[in-house]
Design an enzyme around this catalytic site. Structure first.
Site, mmCIF file in Angstrom:
data_model
loop_
_atom_site.group_PDB
_atom_site.id
_atom_site.type_symbol
_atom_site.label_atom_id
_atom_site.label_comp_id
_atom_site.label_asym_id
_atom_site.label_seq_id
_atom_site.Cartn_x
_atom_site.Cartn_y
_atom_site.Cartn_z
ATOM 1 C CD GLU A 58 -16.005 9.798 110.764
ATOM 2 O OE1 GLU A 58 -14.960 9.281 110.326
ATOM 3 O OE2 GLU A 58 -16.587 9.393 111.781
ATOM 4 C CD GLU B 120 -19.922 7.281 112.457
ATOM 5 O OE1 GLU B 120 -20.045 7.699 111.312
ATOM 6 O OE2 GLU B 120 -18.860 6.809 112.898
#
Length: 815
Positions: A393, A490
């Site tokens: 991320e 995710e």
């Protein structure tokens, strides 16, 4: 127990102190005989000065590196080794203070996590300073083996074997790489014999080792393949590599050789902007089904091979074929990857950087290069690893400006980002391993990210790469809120672990949803409220007066809600694999967040700390089944898709059954025969307006009826039974109190639970407390008088113990 109640805070003093580990040992051999003697630390956590016989050998500052110290001139008959640790917390704070010029965010975790600051300044397990699902236990100590090694002429440091498939010649070659430390002053020549008996292959190579650290590369030709779980066998071949050098002694290396190719396919899709993003294994496109892996404990020495086996076998048993080893934890121990090789679980391997920006000063970069090189050399022989990914991320953090960086300063951080992940990590990976793909981040737009200079405008673009997606506000039963992405790496919802798991680390006054303990254990901002809100969309909240029953009922509802939410979202990703709608689709991966837990607390996991299956994990067994029918509604029309991971086409029968909530007798059934389900695809097989369906089934209403359906084929071929709710269960009409009962009997190594009901029971849950094991099915909608569920124990138990521990719960027990 450090996990008991509030001990994560009570024990914080331990990590603020400095600690010294020492021991005295006798030399285990005649030291004069050997040319070189090393003291080797496989893993030091993290900042330490290492001394032997009062002489400093060196310092460590990276948990993920192997450190080797030459002690040839220092070792005596009796020796003292000391490892002087510096508090990781104070070291990280000091590194941050010394970083002049500009800040490297985030400085600290959110207050709800009760964590420590500046974890991005230390090469240590990032989540050990806290995370939104785990405690802050900034450990310090010797976390992997320590040994002494002695040798005269040469010593093998790294050994790996990587397969390559030569398309033109249609044959495999195995690249064997051996890295040596050669201590003799002149080159050493000799022979290397590679033998794989099962493949009737033995090849001998003449080699020459130069003084210093040198490597040799050999190519062996073969023809066999390793397949992911559900797609074929995980064939591995025992291989012996013998190094016979002129110095007169042999090194024998026993290993396993596996053959598989992996490609990450990113190419234009007809009728869609953007690029595909999927994995081809041995030339076959594979839909990745699985989850995300976090460290199994805050204290790594408690993670035994047995615990790893239990967790990974549970993943394979739920029809998973892939896990992502997440970038805020650790590079897992060798046994982890060995088990994945054996079970056919593909690994998306992040490097250990997560949700932060990182410094790029020279010493930091050198440490990272050493880390990446060590880990790639250590792990690249594992066929289970199919991708290296730079971080978790961090591209998104810059692109979406998580850390409120002024626009004028953004370039500085982009430059640092490229320096770390592209010019350093990527370069080392490409240098060490050409056998598998690399992406710089997750989520990422893949090749589009590269084209945009490594940080794309929107790394969550559904037309490229992979996405992470979380939404706790919208109704999770509505598929329209989910992104029709190329690859979902995710996504998830929280739930509480079962009462038996919480009970071990709490006391009576903690057993309520709003206790100090319940708030303390929740490390995600507003997490407990978000669960209530999501439950409230479709279920009634418990109103009872008995506080402990109310707490148990809340736990049950959070697990039902989590299971149903992730089922809806995963099924959406699976039925999106074969179609493009308004330019979006061709989804080829669904990895929910997260598989396992690090402690006993509310989290996104489907396996509780200790390995107990939550209801979500039982649901995963069904929503990841190789053959599955999935229903969804669009503008008042019901669609059923058939999803198949099977390698051949099949002609099947779709059975649709409609019940009223008040009766076990079906209102109507429909059998649609001769449904063709194509191999590895998702195809629409049924369509009917809800009004027509309700009409056809003796005037059902949305509130009074429920639909179940399954696919049946030749022989044993059958899908799980799936369900589709026509309304929220809080609005269901006719759901009545039923008598649920179970009788238990032993059949060899397993136990049979025969369940009986007097009426339809939604979300029937069997719980045998802290008896370790799992059921064949759980959390199901019971629409028949009788159902047999098998219990597979993980430790010896008895019928009496199971009967005594059993709690049977359905939605009708929540008052």
């Amino acid at each position: 127990d450090p996990y008991y109640r509030f001990n994560d805070v009570m024990y914080r003093w331990i990590s603020l102190d400095n600690w010294t580990y020492s021991r005295t040992f006798n030399a285990p051999f005649d030291i004069r005989k050997w040319q070189k003697v090393n003291l080797v630390f496989e893993g030091v956590d993290t900042v330490a000065q290492i001394r032997m016989n009062n002489i400093t050998l060196g310092r460590t500052d990276n948990m993920f590196i192997r450190y080797s110290f030459d002690i040839s001139s220092l070792i005596r008959e009796v020796n003292v080794v000391e490892v002087h640790f510096l508090s990781a917390i104070s070291y990280a704070a000091e590194q941050s203070r010394c970083h002049k010029g500009y800040s490297i965010p985030p400085a600290c975790p959110p207050p709800v996590q009760q964590g420590e600051c500046h974890v991005n300044f230390i090469r240590k397990e990032q989540c050990s300073f806290s995370w939104d699902w785990g405690p802050s236990f900034p450990t310090q100590g010797i976390w992997q083996d320590v040994r002494i090694e002695a040798y005269k002429h040469y010593h093998l440091i790294y050994f790996s074997s990587t397969p390559f498939f030569e398309k033109s010649a249609q044959q495999w070659s195995l690249e064997i790489k051996a890295i040596f430390d050669v201590v003799s002053s002149k080159p050493i020549a000799g022979l290397v014999t590679v033998s794989i008996p099962k493949l009737q292959t033995q090849q001998t190579f003449g080699v020459k080792l130069q003084p210093g650290e040198g490597s040799i590369v050999l190519l062996v030709n073969i023809n066999k393949a390793w397949w992911p779980n559900g797609h074929g066998k995980q064939t591995g071949y025992n291989m012996t590599t013998t190094f016979s050098m002129e110095a007169g002694y042999q090194i024998e290396k026993f290993s396993k050789a596996y053959f598989r190719t992996v490609e990450l396919v990113q190419e234009p899709i007809p009728g869609s902007p953007g690029l595909s993003f999927y994995f081809r294994i041995n030339g076959r496109p594979i839909f990745l089904k699985g989850s995300n892996w976090i460290p199994a404990d805050s204290f790594q020495d408690r993670v035994t091979p047995d615990i790893l086996w239990l967790l990974l076998k549970s993943a394979a048993d739920a029809n998973m074929n892939a896990l992502r080893v997440w970038g805020g934890g650790i590079y897992e121990q060798d046994e982890f990857y060995d088990i994945c090789d054996e079970l056919g679980i593909m690994i998306w391997q992040d490097f250990m950087f997560a949700c932060a920006l990182y410094p790029t000063d020279q010493s930091y970069l050198e440490s990272v290069r050493a880390e990446v090189s060590h880990q790639v050399r250590r792990l690249k022989s594992h066929p289970s690893i199919i991708l290296w990914s730079g971080n978790n991320e961090n591209e998104a953090a810059i692109a979406s400006n998580w850390f409120s960086i002024p626009a004028a300063d953004k370039e500085v951080y982009i430059k640092d980002y490229i320096m770390l992940y592209v010019e350093n990590i990527r370069e080392v990976v490409l240098n060490e391993d050409q056998s598998r793909p690399f992406v710089a981040s997750s989520p990422t737009n893949g090749l589009e990210t590269v084209r945009e200079g490594w940080v794309s405008q929107n790394p969550y673009d559904t037309h490229y790469g992979d996405t992470h997606f979380y939404d706790y506000q919208s109704d999770c039963w509505s598929w329209t809120v989910y992104p029709k992405t190329r690859f979902a790496s995710e996504y998830g919802f929280q739930s509480w672990p079962s009462f038996s798991t919480i009970e071990k680390v709490s006391s009576t006054e903690d057993w309520s949803y709003t206790s100090n303990f319940s708030l303390h254990r929740q490390h995600h901002e507003h997490g407990n409220d978000q669960m209530l809100q999501q439950i409230g969309h479709h279920f009634k909240l418990p109103q009872g007066t008995d506080p402990i029953k109310k707490f148990r009922d809340m736990i049950y509802l959070t697990q039902v809600m989590q299971a149903q939410c992730i089922k809806t979202e995963t099924e959406f990703y699976r039925w999106s694999q074969s179609e493009i709608i308004r330019g979006e689709g061709h989804t080829m991966g669904a990895l929910y967040w997260q598989l396992n837990d690090i402690w006993q607390a509310p989290s996104w996991a489907s396996l509780e700390y200790g390995g107990k299956w939550k209801l979500l994990h039982y649901f995963a067994q069904n929503f990841f089944a190789p053959l599955l029918p999935v229903a969804y509604e669009d503008k008042g029309v019901l669609y059923i898709y058939a999803i198949s991971d099977l390698h051949g086409d099949h002609r099947l029968t779709l059975r649709v059954v409609v019940h009223t909530w008040s009766s076990l007798e079906p209102v109507c059934t429909l059998a649609k025969e001769g449904v063709t389900v194509r191999a590895q695809s998702a195809v629409p097989i049924y369509k009917e307006s809800i009004n027509d369906l309700l009409e056809r089934c003796r005037n059902c209403t949305r509130e009074s009826c429920v639909i179940t359906f399954c696919l049946v084929g030749e022989g044993e071929l059958q899908s799980p039974v799936n369900h589709h709710f026509l309304s929220s269960l809080k609005d269901a009409v006719g759901l009545e109190e039923t008598q649920l009962s179970a009788s238990v009997s032993q059949q060899g190594d397993i136990y049979e639970f025969v369940l009986q009901t007097t009426g339809i029971a939604p979300f029937v849950s069997l719980d045998v407390g802290s008896i370790k094991g799992r059921f064949s099915d759980n959390g199901f909608l019971m629409t028949e008088k009788k159902k047999v569920v098998v219990f597979y124990p993980w430790e010896p138990t008895s019928v009496e113990d199971l009967e005594k521990s059993l709690t049977l719960t359905s939605l009708l027990d929540i008052v």
